[in-house]
Design a protein around this motif. Structure first.
Motif, PDB file in Angstrom:
ATOM      1  N   GLN A   1       1.042   4.363  -2.581  1.00  0.00           N
ATOM      2  CA  GLN A   1       0.603   5.401  -2.509  1.00  0.00           C
ATOM      3  C   GLN A   1       1.594   6.376  -3.218  1.00  0.00           C
ATOM      4  O   GLN A   1       1.317   7.349  -3.474  1.00  0.00           O
ATOM      5  CB  GLN A   1       0.760   5.557  -0.945  1.00  0.00           C
ATOM      6  CG  GLN A   1      -0.323   6.748  -0.729  1.00  0.00           C
ATOM      7  CD  GLN A   1      -1.376   7.378  -0.785  1.00  0.00           C
ATOM      8  OE1 GLN A   1      -2.233   6.594  -0.779  1.00  0.00           O
ATOM      9  NE2 GLN A   1      -1.595   8.319  -1.353  1.00  0.00           N
ATOM     10  N   GLN A   2       3.033   6.078  -3.078  1.00  0.00           N
ATOM     11  CA  GLN A   2       4.442   6.786  -3.180  1.00  0.00           C
ATOM     12  C   GLN A   2       4.036   7.051  -4.432  1.00  0.00           C
ATOM     13  O   GLN A   2       4.478   7.882  -5.746  1.00  0.00           O
ATOM     14  CB  GLN A   2       5.157   5.919  -2.689  1.00  0.00           C
ATOM     15  CG  GLN A   2       5.718   5.658  -1.491  1.00  0.00           C
ATOM     16  CD  GLN A   2       6.959   5.817  -0.959  1.00  0.00           C
ATOM     17  OE1 GLN A   2       6.991   4.184  -1.772  1.00  0.00           O
ATOM     18  NE2 GLN A   2       7.839   5.287  -0.340  1.00  0.00           N
TER      19      GLN A   2
ATOM     20  N   HIS B   1      -7.083   0.809  -6.574  1.00  0.00           N
ATOM     21  CA  HIS B   1      -7.732   2.278  -5.930  1.00  0.00           C
ATOM     22  C   HIS B   1      -8.723   3.384  -6.828  1.00  0.00           C
ATOM     23  O   HIS B   1      -9.106   4.116  -6.200  1.00  0.00           O
ATOM     24  CB  HIS B   1      -5.999   3.003  -6.202  1.00  0.00           C
ATOM     25  CG  HIS B   1      -5.954   4.283  -4.968  1.00  0.00           C
ATOM     26  ND1 HIS B   1      -6.206   4.672  -5.359  1.00  0.00           N
ATOM     27  CD2 HIS B   1      -5.805   3.647  -3.639  1.00  0.00           C
ATOM     28  CE1 HIS B   1      -5.997   5.776  -4.172  1.00  0.00           C
ATOM     29  NE2 HIS B   1      -5.651   4.869  -3.540  1.00  0.00           N
TER      30      HIS B   1
ATOM     31  N   GLU C   1       1.677   9.862  -5.755  1.00  0.00           N
ATOM     32  CA  GLU C   1       1.757  10.749  -6.336  1.00  0.00           C
ATOM     33  C   GLU C   1       3.143  11.723  -6.571  1.00  0.00           C
ATOM     34  O   GLU C   1       3.201  12.616  -6.260  1.00  0.00           O
ATOM     35  CB  GLU C   1       2.501  10.641  -3.783  1.00  0.00           C
ATOM     36  CG  GLU C   1       1.362  11.053  -3.401  1.00  0.00           C
ATOM     37  CD  GLU C   1       2.018  10.784  -1.717  1.00  0.00           C
ATOM     38  OE1 GLU C   1       2.931  10.571  -1.780  1.00  0.00           O
ATOM     39  OE2 GLU C   1       1.086  11.134  -1.060  1.00  0.00           O
TER      40      GLU C   1
ATOM     41  N   ASN D   1       0.865  -1.080   0.137  1.00  0.00           N
ATOM     42  CA  ASN D   1      -0.178   0.151  -0.174  1.00  0.00           C
ATOM     43  C   ASN D   1       0.929   0.869  -0.185  1.00  0.00           C
ATOM     44  O   ASN D   1       0.965   2.589  -0.757  1.00  0.00           O
ATOM     45  CB  ASN D   1      -0.805   0.227   0.855  1.00  0.00           C
ATOM     46  CG  ASN D   1      -2.177   0.077   0.838  1.00  0.00           C
ATOM     47  OD1 ASN D   1      -2.402   0.105  -0.266  1.00  0.00           O
ATOM     48  ND2 ASN D   1      -3.024   0.227   1.213  1.00  0.00           N
ATOM     49  N   ASN D   2       1.604   1.638   0.627  1.00  0.00           N
ATOM     50  CA  ASN D   2       2.536   2.610   0.985  1.00  0.00           C
ATOM     51  C   ASN D   2       3.388   3.310  -0.390  1.00  0.00           C
ATOM     52  O   ASN D   2       3.702   3.539  -0.789  1.00  0.00           O
ATOM     53  CB  ASN D   2       3.248   2.557   2.124  1.00  0.00           C
ATOM     54  CG  ASN D   2       4.803   2.307   2.028  1.00  0.00           C
ATOM     55  OD1 ASN D   2       5.161   1.785   1.014  1.00  0.00           O
ATOM     56  ND2 ASN D   2       5.711   2.011   3.257  1.00  0.00           N
TER      57      ASN D   2
ATOM     58  N   MET E   1      -2.727  11.547  -7.895  1.00  0.00           N
ATOM     59  CA  MET E   1      -2.982  11.909  -6.821  1.00  0.00           C
ATOM     60  C   MET E   1      -3.515  13.183  -7.279  1.00  0.00           C
ATOM     61  O   MET E   1      -4.846  13.668  -6.617  1.00  0.00           O
ATOM     62  CB  MET E   1      -2.743  10.902  -5.712  1.00  0.00           C
ATOM     63  CG  MET E   1      -2.326  10.092  -5.381  1.00  0.00           C
ATOM     64  SD  MET E   1      -3.569   9.283  -4.777  1.00  0.00           S
ATOM     65  CE  MET E   1      -3.985   9.661  -2.732  1.00  0.00           C
TER      66      MET E   1
END
Length: 128
Positions: free
Chosen positions: A7-8, A65, A11, A3-4, A104
């Protein structure tokens, strides 16, 4: 995918996501889209300039997502040969661009189907 790291990657700015997309698609040989229950693909029309585009992702996790909170959308793989053979001409004929890897931020790399095909083919030929 963790998940991280998901996310990275989300972004990253539009250009960096585009580069990530190209590398991942060349490696996996699939482009991911979102479809509804009738197997119709998601098409987005940008509010500010009216450009219609097909959003695409490098894998199912990113597409999933993006679809979070959208009722009835699910990821679907389009093989690279199918994309080159059928989708590029169909999207071009329908006047649709390709929105590569929405993330994002509000920034999105929008390109023509032909340009995306060319970028992918160039990367594939340099990989060998």
């Amino acid at each position: 995918m963790y998940n991280n790291s998901l996310q990275q990657i989300l972004e990253l700015d539009g250009e960096a996501r585009y580069d990530y997309f190209l590398d991942a698609v060349v490696e996996e040989r699939d482009i991911w889209i979102l479809v509804n229950a009738d197997n119709q693909f998601l098409k987005i029309v940008a509010e500010e300039d009216g450009v219609a585009y097909l959003p695409v992702w490098p894998n199912s996790e990113f597409a999933e997502h993006y679809a979070t909170g959208s009722e009835g959308l699910s990821p679907k793989a389009v093989s690279l040969p199918d994309f080159f053979r059928k989708w590029v001409s169909g999207l071009t004929r329908d006047g649709l661009e390709v929105g590569v890897f929405p993330g994002m931020d509000e920034e999105l790399w929008i390109t023509s189907p032909e340009e995306l095909k060319q970028d992918l083919q160039e990367l594939m030929s340099s990989a060998f």
